[in-house]
Design a protein around this motif. Structure first.
Motif, PDB file in Angstrom:
ATOM      1  N   LEU A   1       1.983  -0.541  -9.430  1.00  0.00           N
ATOM      2  CA  LEU A   1       2.243   0.974  -8.856  1.00  0.00           C
ATOM      3  C   LEU A   1       1.207   1.901  -9.577  1.00  0.00           C
ATOM      4  N   GLU A   2       0.651   1.546 -10.446  1.00  0.00           N
ATOM      5  CA  GLU A   2      -0.365   2.624 -11.005  1.00  0.00           C
ATOM      6  C   GLU A   2      -1.584   2.660 -10.354  1.00  0.00           C
TER       7      GLU A   2
ATOM      8  N   PRO B   1      -6.020  -1.542  -3.775  1.00  0.00           N
ATOM      9  CA  PRO B   1      -4.873  -1.954  -4.630  1.00  0.00           C
ATOM     10  C   PRO B   1      -4.440  -3.294  -4.107  1.00  0.00           C
TER      11      PRO B   1
ATOM     12  N   ILE C   1      -4.527  -7.511   2.623  1.00  0.00           N
ATOM     13  CA  ILE C   1      -4.430  -6.044   2.156  1.00  0.00           C
ATOM     14  C   ILE C   1      -5.507  -5.307   2.881  1.00  0.00           C
TER      15      ILE C   1
ATOM     16  N   GLU D   1      -4.960  -4.641   6.518  1.00  0.00           N
ATOM     17  CA  GLU D   1      -3.724  -3.313   6.574  1.00  0.00           C
ATOM     18  C   GLU D   1      -4.271  -1.961   6.301  1.00  0.00           C
ATOM     19  N   ASN D   2      -5.262  -2.041   5.255  1.00  0.00           N
ATOM     20  CA  ASN D   2      -5.617  -0.860   4.808  1.00  0.00           C
ATOM     21  C   ASN D   2      -6.807  -0.217   5.778  1.00  0.00           C
TER      22      ASN D   2
ATOM     23  N   GLU E   1       4.598  -2.925 -13.119  1.00  0.00           N
ATOM     24  CA  GLU E   1       4.353  -1.774 -13.472  1.00  0.00           C
ATOM     25  C   GLU E   1       2.845  -1.263 -12.966  1.00  0.00           C
TER      26      GLU E   1
ATOM     27  N   THR F   1       4.847  -6.956  -6.703  1.00  0.00           N
ATOM     28  CA  THR F   1       4.321  -5.672  -6.769  1.00  0.00           C
ATOM     29  C   THR F   1       5.348  -4.565  -7.620  1.00  0.00           C
ATOM     30  N   SER F   2       6.305  -5.541  -8.347  1.00  0.00           N
ATOM     31  CA  SER F   2       7.272  -4.662  -9.056  1.00  0.00           C
ATOM     32  C   SER F   2       6.776  -4.641 -10.392  1.00  0.00           C
TER      33      SER F   2
ATOM     34  N   ALA G   1      -2.004   1.364  -7.231  1.00  0.00           N
ATOM     35  CA  ALA G   1      -1.537   2.081  -5.695  1.00  0.00           C
ATOM     36  C   ALA G   1      -2.080   3.531  -5.850  1.00  0.00           C
ATOM     37  N   GLY G   2      -1.267   4.151  -6.981  1.00  0.00           N
ATOM     38  CA  GLY G   2      -1.314   5.448  -7.022  1.00  0.00           C
ATOM     39  C   GLY G   2      -2.710   5.948  -7.119  1.00  0.00           C
TER      40      GLY G   2
ATOM     41  N   SER H   1       2.511   4.399  -3.264  1.00  0.00           N
ATOM     42  CA  SER H   1       2.001   5.501  -3.738  1.00  0.00           C
ATOM     43  C   SER H   1       2.678   6.667  -3.110  1.00  0.00           C
TER      44      SER H   1
ATOM     45  N   ARG I   1      14.323  -1.611  -6.706  1.00  0.00           N
ATOM     46  CA  ARG I   1      13.399  -2.643  -6.853  1.00  0.00           C
ATOM     47  C   ARG I   1      13.809  -3.826  -7.765  1.00  0.00           C
TER      48      ARG I   1
ATOM     49  N   LEU J   1      -5.979   5.180  -4.126  1.00  0.00           N
ATOM     50  CA  LEU J   1      -6.047   5.414  -2.744  1.00  0.00           C
ATOM     51  C   LEU J   1      -6.798   6.657  -2.322  1.00  0.00           C
TER      52      LEU J   1
ATOM     53  N   PHE K   1       5.373 -10.434  -2.244  1.00  0.00           N
ATOM     54  CA  PHE K   1       4.875  -9.121  -2.153  1.00  0.00           C
ATOM     55  C   PHE K   1       5.708  -7.979  -3.072  1.00  0.00           C
ATOM     56  N   GLN K   2       7.002  -8.361  -2.606  1.00  0.00           N
ATOM     57  CA  GLN K   2       7.851  -7.265  -3.344  1.00  0.00           C
ATOM     58  C   GLN K   2       8.060  -7.782  -4.631  1.00  0.00           C
TER      59      GLN K   2
ATOM     60  N   LEU L   1       0.924  -1.170  -0.060  1.00  0.00           N
ATOM     61  CA  LEU L   1       0.072  -0.186   0.016  1.00  0.00           C
ATOM     62  C   LEU L   1       0.937   1.393  -0.063  1.00  0.00           C
TER      63      LEU L   1
END
Lengths: 191, 805
Positions: free
Chosen positions: B21-22, B69, B701, B704-705, B18, B15-16, B24-25, A155, A171, B28, B11-12, A152
């Motif tokens: 990432l988008e 996300p 997820i 946590e969120n 692309e 989530t790499s 998540a951005g 961002s 990464r 939220l 997770f690492q 999470l």
């Protein structure tokens, strides 16, 4: 169709392939056509291969085989055994392809040298030893919630472009390390 | 126990991508839902987060876009849920169609959405064709670089260097512009010292290329090694391997494939080309939302990309589609057939326009003869089929044994050294024999070639009697000394290739299998063909020949025998049937040879199947322990679902989550203590009546969120999966509704269901787990891994070899 063209690497790819495909169609260099006639041994003449830059309709034994090794009446018998083929190529395509390939290979080798030799030296000079130790930590799912936190947290805005590049590189390095562990150390994938 | 290892870091690594990432951005930010009044007043602050599709029309899109996300995506090394993906796609399509009536813009959007599949196929074909052209031209050049360099322009290979000059008939390879290394260094090309220098340079170049290849693979993209087809088969059946089809893998695979092929190792480029094409497909999928977000649709695209890959490798579009259908894909809907064909055609057309071989051919060993064959020749063809089957079974056994040794012993710790040693051995043994010194594709091309007057290679050095030559028709001829030399050299080459390929396939460089197998078969076929030809020449009067092979007629074509041999060996190793025959006949361009090819392919498959059931790719899948449920095998045992389900009799009871009586802390404890990837949700522990199924990743997820974003969620907050919150005293902390991540329609079978039906359900629907009920109450769970272990156990294989879930 939301065309999410995320980033310049994809644009680069498409440009490269367009260039390559485009090159294939063009460059009818006059140097790049030939008519190849193969004439086998005849009586006491040894065989010979003739190449000449003629157009397709002129691609036959009479136009290409010069000087004719046999006297007049034998020419027809000689030419019957010869086989003529019209061929085209694009030397520009070949040149560009090889140069593209060698430059990509060179870049990759330079990057590899940089990553293995230059970067640790630079890092050591700038940040001291602590940074190196941090980057070698094992990635673990020991705390699933801590990792979810990471999911999470992506961002978080990084105003600095350099930070973004650095972050992406970190990464990527972790990803490669993880892959290397699976393939080379634990032999679980691709054995 | 091993499962933890593969979820470690998931997770690492996951989530790499692309797109993670988008997402998540983007989402939220929940302020968009504030415009609409929430329907459920009691939920207060978090209606915007849980409302989903409940609020009004403008938030219809929220229903389709992930509210959080990461929810709805998969961990690395896990299987996807086909049913969920397909139903999500149907929902999306329904939504777009219903909206298309509203405005012109929405109509255009729906048309472009339907069209996006075809556009994607076009792009895949273009990219795959271009990359194949790059690989072909570079590999051709670098292979010749081991022997010499062109002075007229270093980028020309031997053939193109001598393109313009006139050469003699017998020495058609020598021209002034091309200089071998000894000529360049010493000034002359003859003599023992020049030979040794050439030898030395050859070995040095070979070692340099292969070392570069393995260092690049190890340093940048470890997933780029090997053939790629077993992993792609597994991915297409629903497995997730993040990064396997990424852009670094693509770049490294392309570059190192050229290096590996040029270093003279006994490997081919067809299998890796399929991987390259699938990488292209995966990368281009990111341009289209429809394919980026849906794993099932993406796999349709990957099937088509695999077809394009084989199509450019062999110049056989139809063969490529059939290969994708038969070997690589798991589900192949009819729509994919048409699209695969389109992608394969576009790729073949792109490659043709790049024209890597200078004569508008797509493959180096395209043959053009159309000599007839006689029915009696089926006997040697079937012999070749038997040889192909035997060799295939032998190769699979030895290669798997060697790969297993590499996997389990210290041999696997030194991949770079292994590549170095194998290349050194290959190069040192290959140089003296001219048939192993040339690249394998050239060897196959020469073996497939039918000898005419115009050929001057050693293999075609028959005793020519010029007086009896009438035009183009050659009579049958006795073999000259050149042919005899070529025969024993080819026999040595055969032995060498048979053994060295065992150690080469599976090394940590991109390596394919098609070309070496075809080479082995072609050599065997040509040897047999020349033997039969000479037998016919010297013994015209024998009963078997007198009927159809009269004196002076050329009736046996050794080139055809080579082709049939190549098909037989390839079929013996990969167990391809239809696709093999179609690829071979697309290579020859004629329908005359279908019957010999089919006879040899069938014989080799039968012989090989009698010895060992699996092809090379299935054997590698089993070696790696991928969760691949074989779709072609029948399950024929009489076990029941309750024999396979977990928990077994002595195990602790099933870990369940109740629908409205567990707190956040309880759920977190369960997640931390167990490693299951999903938990059933029941009404209560006493009744054990099933409500649904929730995935571990989604739970993590969401919780946590919620802890971060929602007010009042603490460890003692109650989690509920029902529509309306349970009645609790007002002093208790606010509750967490997680109904949106609950799958309300999990598949269930009763405990008395025969395992045949359960295995069939898993195969046909692509399930990941299935719940087992008894008299309506939840009893246990069967996962795909349990099914695979059960099958392995019944087949007397090691059930612990199934590593992944």
């Amino acid at each position: 169709m939301a065309a999410r063209c995320g980033g310049w690497p994809r644009l680069c790819w498409l440009l490269a392939l367009a260039a390559l495909a485009g090159l294939g169609a063009e460059a009818k260099n006059s140097e790049d056509v030939r008519c190849k006639c193969i004439c086998p041994p005849y009586k006491d003449h040894s065989g010979q291969i003739y190449n000449k830059n003629v157009s397709q309709k002129d691609c036959d034994c009479l136009h290409v085989v010069e000087p004719m090794p046999v006297p007049g009446p034998d020419v027809e018998a000689y030419c019957l055994r010869c086989e003529c083929k019209y061929e085209e190529r694009s030397s520009v395509t070949i040149k560009v392809t090889i140069i593209i390939y060698l430059s990509i290979l060179g870049l990759l080798l330079l990057y590899m040298v940089y990553l293995t030799l230059v970067e640790p030296i630079l890092k050591r000079r700038l940040f001291g030893h602590s940074q190196l130790i941090q980057s070698d930590e094992d990635i673990g799912d020991h705390q699933p919630f801590a990792n979810a936190h990471d999911v999470l947290a992506r961002s978080r805005s990084r105003a600095n472009v350099l930070n973004k590049v650095e972050y992406a590189q970190q990464r990527w390095k972790l990803q490669v390390q993880e892959q290397r562990k699976s393939v080379f150390d634990r032999h679980v994938v691709l054995s | 126990m091993d499962q933890k290892g593969y979820r470690r870091g998931s997770f690492q690594s996951s989530t790499s991508d692309e797109d993670m990432l988008e997402i998540a951005g983007a989402s939220l930010d929940f302020s968009m839902a504030d415009d609409d009044p929430p329907l459920d007043r009691e939920m207060g602050g978090f209606s915007s987060y849980n409302g989903g599709g409940m609020n009004g029309t403008s938030t219809m899109m929220d229903f389709l876009e992930e509210p959080l996300p990461g929810v709805g995506t998969y961990e690395d090394f896990n299987t996807i849920d086909w049913v969920r993906e397909k139903s999500r796609d149907r929902d999306r399509h329904r939504e777009i169609t219903s909206r298309s009536k509203e405005s012109t813009w929405a109509l255009i959007h729906s048309v472009s959405d339907a069209f996006s599949g075809w556009l994607l196929m076009l792009l895949i074909g273009l990219l795959a064709g271009s990359l194949a052209g790059l690989i072909d031209i570079s590999a051709h050049w670098m292979t010749d670089l081991k022997e010499g360099v062109c002075l007229a322009g270093f980028w020309f290979n031997h053939e193109h260097c001598c393109w313009k000059s006139n050469t003699t008939f017998t020495d058609r390879d020598k021209c002034p512009e091309w200089e071998s290394w000894s000529q360049l260094i010493l000034g002359h090309g003859e003599g023992a010292f020049a030979y040794i220098l050439n030898y030395f340079m050859y070995v040095i170049w070979a070692l340099l290329f292969s070392l570069l290849a393995v260092l690049l693979v190890k340093g940048f993209a470890p997933y780029a090694c090997g053939s790629g087809i077993p992993e792609i088969k597994t991915i297409l059946s629903g497995f997730i391997i993040r990064g396997y089809l990424g852009k670094w893998t693509l770049i490294i695979k392309t570059i190192t494939l050229v290096l590996a092929v040029s270093s003279g190792l006994s490997l081919g480029k067809e299998g890796p080309l399929v991987h390259v094409a699938c990488c292209c497909g995966n990368i281009l999928c990111h341009l289209f939302t429809k394919y980026r977000k849906n794993e099932a649709k993406r796999r349709e695209v990957l099937s088509a990309a695999a077809a394009a890959g084989v199509s450019v490798a062999f110049g056989a579009p139809i063969g490529g589609v059939l290969f994708s259908l038969e070997e690589v894909s798991y589900y192949f809907p009819l729509k994919t057939l048409w699209r695969s064909f389109f992608a394969a055609l576009v790729a073949a057309f792109t490659l043709r326009s790049i024209n890597p071989f200078g004569n508008s051919r797509l493959v180096l060993f395209y043959v053009e003869f159309h000599m007839p064959w006689h029915l009696l020749e089926l006997v040697p063809f079937i012999l070749l089929g038997i040889f192909g089957g035997l060799w295939g079974a032998f190769f699979i056994r030895s290669n798997i044994a060697w790969c297993r040794r590499r996997k389990t012993t210290k041999l696997g710790k030194y991949p770079v050294l292994e590549v170095f040693v194998v290349t050194a051995i290959t190069a040192i043994l290959a140089f003296p024999n001219e048939y192993t010194r040339m690249s394998t594709s050239e060897l196959i091309s020469e073996l497939f070639n039918d000898c005419g007057i115009l050929d001057s290679s050693k293999l075609c050095e028959y005793v020519n009697d010029f007086n009896s030559t009438k035009g183009d028709d050659l009579p049958d001829r006795a073999a000259g000394p050149g042919v005899y030399t070529a025969m024993w050299q080819l026999a040595l080459a055969l032995v060498m290739k048979v053994f060295i390929t065992i150690f080469t396939f599976g090394m940590k460089v991109p390596s394919g299998l098609f070309i070496p197998s075809m080479a082995v078969g072609a050599i065997a076929g040509r040897l047999l063909g020349v033997a039969v030809e000479q037998l016919a020449y010297y013994h015209h009067d024998w009963a078997i020949f007198s009927g159809w092979c009269s004196q002076g007629a050329d009736c046996i074509t050794p080139g055809l025998y080579a082709m049939v041999g190549a098909a037989a060996c390839l079929g013996g190793v990969t167990r391809m049937t239809v696709s093999l025959v179609v690829i071979m006949f697309e290579l020859t361009g004629g329908l005359e040879y279908i019957v010999p090819l089919m006879a040899a392919a069938m014989t080799s498959k039968w012989v090989a199947d009698a010895i060992g059931r699996e092809g090379i790719y299935d054997a590698h899948i089993r070696l790696n322990g991928y969760p691949f449920l074989e779709a072609k095998e029948e399950f024929s045992h009489k076990t029941l679902a309750m024999d396979v389900m977990r928990p077994r009799r002595n195990d602790p009871p099933l870990t369940v989550i109740t629908q409205d009586s567990m707190t956040v802390e309880d759920v977190e404890t369960i997640i931390n203590e167990t490693t299951y990837s999903g938990y059933p949700v029941v009404v209560s522990r006493e009744s054990q009546r099933l409500v649904g199924f929730v995935l571990r990743r989604d739970l993590i997820i969401s919780i946590e969120n919620a802890r971060k974003k929602q007010d009042g969620i603490v460890s003692t907050s109650v989690i509920y999966f029902t529509d309306h919150s349970p009645p609790l005293p007002p002093s208790s902390p606010s509750m967490l509704k997680l109904r949106s991540i609950l799958d309300l329609s999990p598949f269930t079978v009763t405990d008395q269901t025969p395992m045949e039906i359960v295995v069939d359900i898993f195969r046909k629907l692509g399930l990941r787990q299935c719940l087992v009920t008894h008299n309506g109450k939840l009893l246990g769970i069967i996962t795909k891994k349990d099914v695979l272990k059960h099958i392995a156990q019944l087949a007397n294989q090691d059930p612990d070899s199934i590593l992944f879930n």
